[in-house]
Design an enzyme around this catalytic site. Sequence first.
Site, PDB file in Angstrom:
ATOM      1  N   ASP A  39       0.832  -1.201   0.000  1.00 17.48           N
ATOM      2  CA  ASP A  39       0.000   0.000   0.000  1.00 17.48           C
ATOM      3  C   ASP A  39       0.868   1.254   0.000  1.00 17.48           C
ATOM      4  OD1 ASP A  39      -2.748   1.146   0.372  1.00 17.48           O
ATOM      5  OD2 ASP A  39      -1.838   1.930   2.194  1.00 17.48           O
TER       6      ASP A  39
ATOM      7  N   GLU B 133       1.308  -0.346  -5.099  1.00 21.01           N
ATOM      8  CA  GLU B 133       0.386   0.740  -5.391  1.00 21.01           C
ATOM      9  C   GLU B 133       1.216   2.014  -5.490  1.00 21.01           C
ATOM     10  OE1 GLU B 133      -3.582   2.909  -3.532  1.00 21.01           O
ATOM     11  OE2 GLU B 133      -1.913   2.343  -2.234  1.00 21.01           O
TER      12      GLU B 133
END
Length: 573
Positions: free
Chosen positions: A234, A276
């Site tokens: 993330d 990401e």
Amino acid sequence: MKKWLIFVACLTTQLTFAQTEAPTAPPAPIPTDFVEEIWYKRALIYNLDVKVFKDSDGDGMGDFKGLIQQLDYLKDLGITVIWLSPFHPSPLEDDGYDVADFYKIDPRVGTDADFKQLVEECKKRDMRVIIDLVINHTSNQHPWYQAARKDKNSPYRSWYVWSKERPQDADEGMVFPGVQKETWTYDSLAQEYYFHRFYDFQPDLNAQNPDVEVEIRKIVKHWLDFGISGFRLDAVPFYMEIPQSGMKNPMLQFDLLYGLRQYIQWHKADAAVLGEANVDPKETDKFLGKYGEGIQMMFNFYGNQYLFSALASENIETFKKALTETRDHSPANQWAWFLRNHDEIDLGRLSNEAREEVYSKFGPKENMRLYDRGIRRRLAPMLGNRKQIDLAYSLLFALPGTPSLRYGEEIGMGDDLSLKERNSVRTPMQWNTQKNAGFSTASKTFHPVISQGDYAYQKVNVETQEKDQKSLLNTIKKFIKIRSECPEIGWGEWTILPATTSTVLVMQYKWKDKSIVVAHNFSKEKQNIQLRMAEWKGKSLQDLLNKKTVKPIAEGSYSLAMDGYGFQWFRLN
């Protein structure tokens, strides 16, 4: 063969990296049979949040046992990798991305034994599991932060980023503009300001602290020991940034990323990291590594934005450019493509004119937009046209990389714009016409089920679509099957072919002695195109969708009639 792949991968990874430097000399090229060993090259990723997928015990929240019950559905769909959103203990102020304990499982979704069983059941079905790794920040309820704010002498104090005075740029660099007001917030108990790229209840970890790095490695090893195949990392750039270097263009410490990848691979040789990172194509090499020494995969956010611009404008020129700009990477790396994910559609890299065009077509109302840059809708209601929806999914499986599906997209689930921010696209999975869409028997569910309008579960659900051969679900199953029969897309080299119109994208993939040609018409109007390739002399095109043969009108020349929003897949015989 796998040992050789590991050896080559390890050769490309150095023990120490400068901030923006890459190795000065490339390793030997990876042989083609090594590429075939890389599992994520031909994977199909399915992202789900266990909390809203299937509830097995009637408490209103999905759980691992419920997910296990639905694994045969995912196997039948053609899924090879399940990506799980956070399932840790959490106050759930950010849908679980505000983690309060990285080592534990929220007891409402299951136990360690349940998770282990899930991984084992997936292996029986030739499916892998990857999980979200959220290490940029914690919840402010995490014991680390609570210890840090209560005692300046606590060893956890330096695990976060503090300032005695409010920094001058405290109102810059917000990840959620329009909702989030600042990146530095005063803690009255700590009597200092703490740094948070995201919400104020998500204080950033200080990744420059060696003790934090050690803890992250412990977290990684803990979950790898369950048998998972990797992580979706993330907020990659924010994990690496040095806050004191400024909010607008902070310095990034890439040795953190390379070291994390190396550590993961040493503990599980074929584990992969999917990042990401919404970055400019010029920055890609720093994340993937110029020679593949960085993370193995990244989502192509850059290409995704220009894809939606093309869908809105029916003009593919800027999308073609985006494809070309993101094409170069090591043979061991891979882009992941998506249409929708669990967040908003980010349009921040488009020109103002292009972004307004996408807004007017797909997000015309203010409550459909978010963070001054995106659209918070699911694909089906956003496009609103079944033919264009089919076009978009055909394209997803035909793009150069690994396709990723968000749960419920395969049946065309809708959104609930009455819910806060990104929760609009995080409603429970719609299985059938029973109570709560078959998701739960509870009187109240974790997120409300869509029960009104054109996308209510009584109209849009798995059970109904499984019985309809023309349903979106069965159409996507067909795309997935065809994609699985086309290894050229996962392994091969690709070229954009001239198509005499700015509305039709034609791509050719080559792998060894095989070739695939895919054509997509972004226009609502019919288009007639001609393809001319001297190397195709004496060959025909085998239509993979309709099992027909297209013969040349002349040597190496073919005429294709394409319906509005039409698409065609061919194998070159």
